[in-house]
Design an enzyme around this catalytic site. Sequence first.
Site, PDB file in Angstrom:
ATOM      1  N   GLU A  86       2.668 -34.502  -9.281  1.00  0.00           N
ATOM      2  CA  GLU A  86       2.801 -33.847  -8.217  1.00  0.00           C
ATOM      3  C   GLU A  86       4.564 -33.282  -8.097  1.00  0.00           C
ATOM      4  OE1 GLU A  86       0.448 -34.451  -5.637  1.00  0.00           O
ATOM      5  OE2 GLU A  86      -1.024 -35.133  -6.579  1.00  0.00           O
ATOM      6  N   CYS A 120       8.278 -33.127   0.166  1.00  0.00           N
ATOM      7  CA  CYS A 120       7.907 -32.437  -0.425  1.00  0.00           C
ATOM      8  C   CYS A 120       6.471 -31.396   0.082  1.00  0.00           C
ATOM      9  CB  CYS A 120       6.662 -33.077  -1.993  1.00  0.00           C
ATOM     10  SG  CYS A 120       5.556 -34.486  -1.137  1.00  0.00           S
ATOM     11  N   ARG A 134      11.512 -35.502   9.343  1.00  0.00           N
ATOM     12  CA  ARG A 134      11.519 -36.762   8.044  1.00  0.00           C
ATOM     13  C   ARG A 134      11.783 -36.901   7.151  1.00  0.00           C
ATOM     14  NH1 ARG A 134       5.733 -38.155   6.044  1.00  0.00           N
ATOM     15  NH2 ARG A 134       5.917 -41.274   5.524  1.00  0.00           N
TER      16      ARG A 134
END
Length: 481
Positions: free
Chosen positions: A252, A286, A280
């Site tokens: 990821e 990501c 945020r």
Amino acid sequence: MIASPLLRQIAGYINGQWTAADQPATTPVHNRATGEHLADVPVMGEAETLRAIAAAVAAMENTPSVADRRVWLTRIAEQLLAHKQELGRIITLEHGKPWKEGMGEVEYAAGFYRYAAEHLDILEAHTLPETIRGCRWTIHHRPAGVAGLITPWNFPLAMLAKKLSAALGAGCASVTKPATLTPLTAIAFWSLLDEIGLPPGMVNLVMGQSGPIGRTLCAHPAVRVISFTGSTEVGQKLMEQVAPYVKRLALELGGNAPFIVFADADLPAAADALIANKFRAGGQTCVCTNRVYVERPVLEQFVALTAARVRKLKVGNGLAPDTDIGPLINRAAFDKVAAHVRDALAQGATRVVGDDPSRPANDWGAFYPPTVLTGMTPAMLVCREETFGPVVAITSFVDETELARAANATASGLAAYVFARNEQRAARLITRLQFGHVGWNTGNGPTPAAPFGGMKFSGFGREGGTEGLLEFCETQTVAQR
Ligand code: NAP
């Protein structure tokens, strides 16, 4: 020093025991807002990792029953929610994000354990309805083996939850390595895991030298899955390191999310979504928007709506109740954001909101003012790279095909957002977007029930949903005559 009922010991956890490093060196952890010294964490390496793997191998000698795993996962979710405030506070101290976001992260993390607990039935064996070549065919989902879990600093609890919930659910013992910048959340979480009743060796925690720990996990034959969240550069290194051992890898990696606003969109709602998505964790997620494309006729209106909202954001210590944006993770992050803004201004961008902050003297207190830039071009760093900070860079578009090309003109393929009332138009664009997650009239990121992951350089493998559980399983087909 931090005082917390969840941090009575600052240590790793191997074979069901709190474990010190073999050597005395430690790494300090600081409050990201104030610089207060919070703790010194052990520096472990190859030897401790090998012991953790050996403990995990022993734990997997008896595959835990699905019923046991369900109980563990449910208890973990309950424990997380019962300690939401304190875990949220620890996240805020070592990461910097506002406390309300820290507590939100705990709830989000709990959701992954709960989801896994409620969906273990998908791992049950099933038999094909037909007899083939005189055989009965049964498909099993076996635990893949020991899992190595390597996590980043930006969601110290949630990124681990995505991996550990699935590993435990699948029946895999694991060795976790948290980010050096945010190890305290993991240690605090392990003080809860210590109470769950897991077999010794089922969940191990090592921390310290990322290179030797990573190499040891990659090279050990018993470790059959490496699940990593972090930068594309480290992901590529792990791919090289596991190649000789042919093991499962889930990566990821970073993103560079486009946020697309068509002229017919609900513009105030889109601006609200942009603010929630972009700021945020101070822009250090990501999935957070990196590039904003607005259809030309509504550009000025959308910039005004965005600027008005950004001007209201309060930057400060995450523990203060009215803080919207905390400090960046460190001075290097501050320097990267500042360089992106300088580069954009030098190439002709206009700064609508924000100013030049002074560089922090240390690795903490890296407050960067929320910034809105217009006139973004493809040559600018804010467009080419993940800024990972509180900067909104906006440009306009006219033609849908050109827009799709621009949105996809990045090596990353993690998240994208599309705002439009015309459903056909939005759906047409979405089919062309090369991103694993698309928010359609929403800035929402992942959720425990749905698979999430990247395309292209954002990695492969999925977390969340039943797909996430299957990343930690090997499928075994038994043909029985
Ligand atoms: P990072 O530098 O790649 O670090 C991530 C983890 O890898 C840390 O635990 C780090 O340990 C470890 N690591 C570093 N070098 C290693 C090596 N040679 N072998 C094994 N492990 C190694 O990334 P980061 O700066 O923490 O995280 C930010 C990045 O993560 C961003 O690009 C962001 O987009 C991405 N991210 C992606 C997702 C997603 O779901 N796709 C989610 C969150 C973040 P140390 O801390 O000890 O160096």
